[in-house]
Design a protein around this motif. Structure first.
Motif, PDB file in Angstrom:
ATOM      1  N   UNK A  19       0.833  -1.206   0.000  1.00  0.00           N
ATOM      2  CA  UNK A  19       0.000   0.000   0.000  1.00  0.00           C
ATOM      3  C   UNK A  19       0.866   1.254   0.000  1.00  0.00           C
ATOM      4  N   UNK A  20       1.986   1.222   0.745  1.00  0.00           N
ATOM      5  CA  UNK A  20       2.893   2.365   0.754  1.00  0.00           C
ATOM      6  C   UNK A  20       3.481   2.600  -0.637  1.00  0.00           C
ATOM      7  N   UNK A  21       3.882   1.512  -1.302  1.00  0.00           N
ATOM      8  CA  UNK A  21       4.445   1.646  -2.644  1.00  0.00           C
ATOM      9  C   UNK A  21       3.430   2.164  -3.653  1.00  0.00           C
ATOM     10  N   UNK A  22       2.203   1.656  -3.594  1.00  0.00           N
ATOM     11  CA  UNK A  22       1.171   2.068  -4.544  1.00  0.00           C
ATOM     12  C   UNK A  22       0.781   3.531  -4.326  1.00  0.00           C
ATOM     13  N   UNK A  23       0.572   3.909  -3.060  1.00  0.00           N
ATOM     14  CA  UNK A  23       0.193   5.290  -2.767  1.00  0.00           C
ATOM     15  C   UNK A  23       1.310   6.251  -3.168  1.00  0.00           C
ATOM     16  N   UNK A  24       2.550   5.855  -2.941  1.00  0.00           N
ATOM     17  CA  UNK A  24       3.673   6.704  -3.334  1.00  0.00           C
ATOM     18  C   UNK A  24       3.710   6.899  -4.850  1.00  0.00           C
ATOM     19  N   UNK A  25       3.458   5.807  -5.593  1.00  0.00           N
ATOM     20  CA  UNK A  25       3.473   5.898  -7.054  1.00  0.00           C
ATOM     21  C   UNK A  25       2.343   6.792  -7.583  1.00  0.00           C
ATOM     22  N   UNK A  26       1.237   6.862  -6.850  1.00  0.00           N
ATOM     23  CA  UNK A  26       0.079   7.635  -7.300  1.00  0.00           C
ATOM     24  C   UNK A  26      -0.004   9.024  -6.664  1.00  0.00           C
ATOM     25  N   UNK A  27       0.931   9.339  -5.752  1.00  0.00           N
ATOM     26  CA  UNK A  27       0.764  10.530  -4.912  1.00  0.00           C
ATOM     27  C   UNK A  27       0.620  11.830  -5.707  1.00  0.00           C
ATOM     28  N   UNK A  28       1.279  11.924  -6.852  1.00  0.00           N
ATOM     29  CA  UNK A  28       1.213  13.162  -7.640  1.00  0.00           C
ATOM     30  C   UNK A  28      -0.054  13.243  -8.494  1.00  0.00           C
ATOM     31  N   UNK A  29      -0.837  12.177  -8.482  1.00  0.00           N
ATOM     32  CA  UNK A  29      -2.056  12.151  -9.288  1.00  0.00           C
ATOM     33  C   UNK A  29      -3.316  12.086  -8.425  1.00  0.00           C
ATOM     34  N   UNK A  30      -3.143  12.121  -7.107  1.00  0.00           N
ATOM     35  CA  UNK A  30      -4.290  12.031  -6.192  1.00  0.00           C
ATOM     36  C   UNK A  30      -4.662  13.428  -5.697  1.00  0.00           C
ATOM     37  N   UNK A  31      -5.863  13.906  -5.982  1.00  0.00           N
ATOM     38  CA  UNK A  31      -6.288  15.207  -5.443  1.00  0.00           C
ATOM     39  C   UNK A  31      -6.277  15.181  -3.916  1.00  0.00           C
ATOM     40  N   UNK A  45       4.623  11.694   0.774  1.00  0.00           N
ATOM     41  CA  UNK A  45       5.684  12.699   0.662  1.00  0.00           C
ATOM     42  C   UNK A  45       7.002  12.157   0.119  1.00  0.00           C
ATOM     43  N   UNK A  46       7.088  10.846  -0.152  1.00  0.00           N
ATOM     44  CA  UNK A  46       8.367  10.265  -0.554  1.00  0.00           C
ATOM     45  C   UNK A  46       8.198   9.363  -1.771  1.00  0.00           C
ATOM     46  N   UNK A  47       9.341   9.031  -2.379  1.00  0.00           N
ATOM     47  CA  UNK A  47       9.342   8.191  -3.567  1.00  0.00           C
ATOM     48  C   UNK A  47       8.984   6.748  -3.267  1.00  0.00           C
ATOM     49  N   UNK A  48       8.815   5.976  -4.330  1.00  0.00           N
ATOM     50  CA  UNK A  48       8.352   4.596  -4.207  1.00  0.00           C
ATOM     51  C   UNK A  48       9.345   3.737  -3.426  1.00  0.00           C
ATOM     52  N   UNK A  49      10.628   3.852  -3.736  1.00  0.00           N
ATOM     53  CA  UNK A  49      11.627   3.001  -3.085  1.00  0.00           C
ATOM     54  C   UNK A  49      11.638   3.218  -1.575  1.00  0.00           C
TER      55      UNK A  49
END
Length: 231
Positions: free
Chosen positions: A53-65, A122-126
């Motif tokens: 979930x952390x990885x998925x949310x991080x990957x989508x963070x810039x596209x989530x209003x 607030x952080x990248x996927x890795x």
């Protein structure tokens, strides 16, 4: 792995453990630690959900209003929880029944939502994957430790194998019924927190310091202020 990534992964084990320092995820710690098997299964389930979930949310963070970010996070988490629950029902039916609703309640676990909102957004996927894995391992370490003590002292077994021969079967060990009750988990976690904060003094909040230590710190601060004024 650089030092920053290593700290992200390892800090939640002891220095920033989600249970012993942040005091999160206690409900499952009380309910599923009567045996090592249930504690281990719950640990794997939560660590899997938390990491992905952390990885998925991080990957989508810039596209989530921002206005719907919590809804998206809960949707992702609940989808992963559903998948984990289906796998347990398919390949470990008895364990799924023993865990009952507690796997489904991972959706509301403060650790999972807290790390997706507080770190993955607030952080990248890795780094988010490492943070999720580290917090999952920190949670698992406490659950398994508590499960070992409760099963050993409450039933005389570990993973269902007899360690202490029971008096009822002609042995010498009389199980402690308290260890099979939820309050024992509170007691054990409290002792663990005390032991860690005795070892790691930096984990003690200022209000928890003895009065003498507070007076000493105030005296030192006053002395330093006077010294700077003279200079």
């Amino acid at each position: 792995m650089d030092q920053r990534d290593r700290r992200t992964l390892l800090d939640p084990l002891i220095d920033n453990n989600p249970i012993t320092l942040q005091i999160l995820g206690l409900c499952s710690a009380l309910a599923v630690t009567t045996t090592v098997a249930t504690a281990l299964t719950m640990s794997v389930a939560l660590t899997t959900v938390l990491t992905f979930s952390a990885g998925i949310i991080s990957a989508l963070r810039n596209h989530i209003p921002r206005s719907v970010r919590l809804i998206v996070q809960i949707t992702v988490i609940s989808s992963l929880v559903l998948m984990v629950d289906e796998v347990l029902q398919a390949y470990a039916v008895e364990m799924s029944k023993r865990l009952s609703v507690f796997v489904s309640l991972i959706v509301t676990n403060c650790i999972v939502l807290g790390r997706t909102e507080g770190f993955a957004m607030q952080h990248g996927v890795k780094r988010s994957l490492l943070d999720g894995l580290g917090n999952g391992l920190g949670y698992s370490m406490v659950l398994i430790l508590v499960g070992i003590v409760r099963e050993l002292l409450g039933s005389g077994t570990l993973l269902g194998l007899t360690v202490f021969p029971l008096a009822a079967d002609g042995g010498w060990f009389q199980p402690l019924a308290l260890m099979l009750m939820p309050p024992s988990a509170f007691l054990l976690i409290g002792l663990l927190i005390w032991a860690l904060r005795t070892w790691k003094r930096a984990q003690i909040e200022p209000s928890e310091l003895p009065e003498s230590a507070l007076v000493l710190s105030e005296t030192e601060a006053l002395r330093d202020g006077l010294t700077r004024s003279v200079r």
